[in-house]
Design a protein around this motif. Structure first.
Motif, mmCIF file in Angstrom:
data_model
loop_
_atom_site.group_PDB
_atom_site.id
_atom_site.type_symbol
_atom_site.label_atom_id
_atom_site.label_comp_id
_atom_site.label_asym_id
_atom_site.label_seq_id
_atom_site.Cartn_x
_atom_site.Cartn_y
_atom_site.Cartn_z
ATOM 1 N N GLU A 76 0.866 15.100 13.248
ATOM 2 C CA GLU A 76 1.363 14.478 12.028
ATOM 3 C C GLU A 76 0.896 13.028 11.926
ATOM 4 N N ALA A 77 0.354 12.664 10.769
ATOM 5 C CA ALA A 77 0.018 11.267 10.521
ATOM 6 C C ALA A 77 1.297 10.472 10.317
ATOM 7 N N THR A 78 1.275 9.212 10.699
ATOM 8 C CA THR A 78 2.461 8.376 10.593
ATOM 9 C C THR A 78 2.376 7.492 9.364
ATOM 10 N N ALA A 79 3.455 7.504 8.580
ATOM 11 C CA ALA A 79 3.532 6.636 7.408
ATOM 12 C C ALA A 79 4.180 5.328 7.834
ATOM 13 N N ALA A 80 3.375 4.269 7.964
ATOM 14 C CA ALA A 80 3.886 2.995 8.456
ATOM 15 C C ALA A 80 4.666 2.271 7.367
ATOM 16 N N PRO A 81 5.639 1.466 7.764
ATOM 17 C CA PRO A 81 6.367 0.658 6.777
ATOM 18 C C PRO A 81 5.433 -0.323 6.081
ATOM 19 N N ALA A 82 5.817 -0.744 4.900
ATOM 20 C CA ALA A 82 5.004 -1.696 4.141
ATOM 21 C C ALA A 82 4.969 -3.050 4.835
ATOM 22 N N THR A 83 3.858 -3.746 4.660
ATOM 23 C CA THR A 83 3.733 -5.111 5.175
ATOM 24 C C THR A 83 3.479 -6.054 4.003
ATOM 25 N N THR A 84 3.995 -7.276 4.103
ATOM 26 C CA THR A 84 3.893 -8.245 3.006
ATOM 27 C C THR A 84 2.624 -9.089 3.151
ATOM 28 N N ASN A 85 1.923 -9.233 2.055
ATOM 29 C CA ASN A 85 0.690 -10.030 2.040
ATOM 30 C C ASN A 85 0.989 -11.473 1.626
ATOM 31 N N ALA A 86 0.011 -12.333 1.837
ATOM 32 C CA ALA A 86 0.192 -13.763 1.544
ATOM 33 C C ALA A 86 0.440 -14.017 0.059
ATOM 34 N N ASP A 87 -0.111 -13.138 -0.818
ATOM 35 C CA ASP A 87 0.039 -13.355 -2.257
ATOM 36 C C ASP A 87 1.319 -12.733 -2.827
ATOM 37 N N GLY A 88 2.186 -12.199 -1.951
ATOM 38 C CA GLY A 88 3.447 -11.619 -2.403
ATOM 39 C C GLY A 88 3.390 -10.136 -2.666
ATOM 40 N N THR A 89 2.187 -9.557 -2.673
ATOM 41 C CA THR A 89 2.084 -8.104 -2.781
ATOM 42 C C THR A 89 2.383 -7.481 -1.410
ATOM 43 N N VAL A 90 2.411 -6.171 -1.358
ATOM 44 C CA VAL A 90 2.628 -5.495 -0.077
ATOM 45 C C VAL A 90 1.528 -4.468 0.139
ATOM 46 N N THR A 91 1.339 -4.112 1.387
ATOM 47 C CA THR A 91 0.421 -3.035 1.743
ATOM 48 C C THR A 91 1.232 -1.789 2.068
ATOM 49 N N CYS A 92 1.017 -0.732 1.312
ATOM 50 C CA CYS A 92 1.729 0.529 1.520
ATOM 51 C C CYS A 92 0.815 1.511 2.252
ATOM 52 N N THR A 93 1.408 2.355 3.072
ATOM 53 C CA THR A 93 0.663 3.414 3.745
ATOM 54 C C THR A 93 1.109 4.756 3.193
ATOM 55 N N TYR A 94 0.179 5.461 2.552
ATOM 56 C CA TYR A 94 0.438 6.813 2.056
ATOM 57 C C TYR A 94 -0.327 7.769 2.968
ATOM 58 N N ALA A 95 0.391 8.332 3.927
ATOM 59 C CA ALA A 95 -0.251 9.148 4.954
ATOM 60 C C ALA A 95 -0.379 10.601 4.500
ATOM 61 N N PRO A 96 -1.459 11.271 4.876
ATOM 62 C CA PRO A 96 -1.596 12.692 4.527
ATOM 63 C C PRO A 96 -0.469 13.510 5.151
ATOM 64 N N ASP A 97 0.041 14.450 4.408
ATOM 65 C CA ASP A 97 1.044 15.369 4.945
ATOM 66 C C ASP A 97 0.294 16.547 5.565
ATOM 67 N N THR A 98 0.294 16.602 6.876
ATOM 68 C CA THR A 98 -0.451 17.639 7.596
ATOM 69 C C THR A 98 0.457 18.720 8.153
ATOM 70 N N SER A 99 1.631 18.877 7.537
ATOM 71 C CA SER A 99 2.608 19.840 8.053
ATOM 72 C C SER A 99 2.204 21.287 7.818
ATOM 73 N N GLY A 100 1.265 21.524 6.905
ATOM 74 C CA GLY A 100 0.907 22.897 6.577
ATOM 75 C C GLY A 100 1.834 23.525 5.558
ATOM 76 N N ASN A 101 2.700 22.736 4.956
ATOM 77 C CA ASN A 101 3.625 23.238 3.947
ATOM 78 C C ASN A 101 2.838 23.774 2.741
ATOM 79 N N PRO A 102 2.999 25.057 2.391
ATOM 80 C CA PRO A 102 2.210 25.628 1.289
ATOM 81 C C PRO A 102 2.683 25.186 -0.088
ATOM 82 N N ASN A 103 3.816 24.480 -0.157
ATOM 83 C CA ASN A 103 4.367 24.092 -1.451
ATOM 84 C C ASN A 103 3.965 22.674 -1.874
ATOM 85 N N LEU A 104 3.010 22.075 -1.176
ATOM 86 C CA LEU A 104 2.539 20.748 -1.553
ATOM 87 C C LEU A 104 1.510 20.856 -2.670
#
Length: 283
Positions: A76-104
């Motif tokens: 399973e890929a890990t979805a890391a918490p967001a980190t704050t950038n110097a300009d006030g925006t954040v970096t989000c991590t959208y990790a692939p769901d590798t669970s094999g769930n057929p309903n995605l």
């Protein structure tokens, strides 16, 4: 002919046997009662855990097991918490769901995750066959969830999907939506981390993101609280429903649910069926 003494002795023996049998029956009743109480207590605790940990999410291991899908086919890929950038925006991590769930459902991923806005609001209009429910997403509280929600709405991800679950309890009243398959286990092919604090609460009018009960399992499913809902702070509160939308939710809630999700995770399909006709970004 037995003597009086012999008759008294025989009567005492019969009485003694009766007392012994009664004592044994009493011991059995106590054992059976203890077993019943223990089973009920375990069931209540397990039900409570399922009620809150199982409020949704597309990669629930139990769901995968039920559909014959292995969750160990790939790490399973890990979805890391967001980190704050110097300009006030954040970096989000959208990790692939590798669970094999057929309903995605494949929908890509939100653009520019490294520079996600973390201030202001986004207005959405959730048009259902039961009425319009205006939503306001709070980028400051949940920037990654707001960005994902907005992106999926722009991709018509929610359009035509049913709100599959409703819970009607005095301290837990929600309408759960956001699964295009309507199975309760669907979502996008990515997941991301929860944006919560110990102070996160779910008063009436809250929009919160569902998850499977494991960290970093937020996807597209969300729930709308039509009562002050008592949940542990494990679900991202991404925004609010306005008064007009709450009036629509109250009408839906008044019809109750069919109990098809009892005893776990609780509730059932709304007795007044609800379909999201369109989810539109309006501002």
């Amino acid at each position: 002919m037995p003597t009086n003494k012999q008759r008294r002795v025989a009567a005492q023996r019969r009485l003694q046997k009766q007392l012994e049998r009664r004592a044994e029956l009493a011991r059995k009743r106590r054992r059976n009662l203890l077993v019943v109480v223990t089973v009920v207590a375990v069931a209540v605790v397990a039900g409570a855990v399922a009620l809150f940990a199982g409020i949704g999410g597309g990669d629930d291991p139990d769901t995968a097991a039920a559909t014959g899908t292995s969750t160990s086919a790939a790490p399973e890929a890990t979805a890391a918490p967001a980190t704050t950038n110097a300009d006030g925006t954040v970096t989000c991590t959208y990790a692939p769901d590798t669970s094999g769930n057929p309903n995605l459902t494949e929908a890509g991923t939100p653009p520019d995750p490294a520079a996600t806005p973390a201030s202001g609001t986004v207005a959405l209009l959730m048009s259902t066959d039961q009425g319009e429910i205006p939503l306001t997403l709070d980028r400051a509280t949940a920037p990654c969830a707001a960005a994902s929600f907005t992106y999926l709405a722009s991709q018509q991800f929610f359009d035509g999907s049913p709100c599959h679950r409703e819970v009607n309890q005095p301290t837990f009243g929600v309408l759960q939506c956001g699964d295009p398959t309507g199975t309760g286990s669907g979502g996008p092919t990515y997941k991301f981390a929860e944006e919560v604090t110990p102070e996160t609460t779910y008063p009436r009018g809250t929009i919160a993101m569902a998850n499977s009960g494991t960290p970093g399992s937020t996807g597209s499913q969300f729930f709308l609280c039509f009562v002050d809902t008592q949940l542990s702070p494990d679900y991202t509160a991404v925004g609010t429903v306005d008064e007009a939308g709450l009036a629509v939710l109250d009408t839906i809630a008044a019809a109750g649910n069919d109990g098809s999700f009892e005893p776990s995770p609780g509730g059932g399909a709304p007795n007044l069926p609800v379909t999201i006709q369109t989810m539109t970004v309006v501002g």
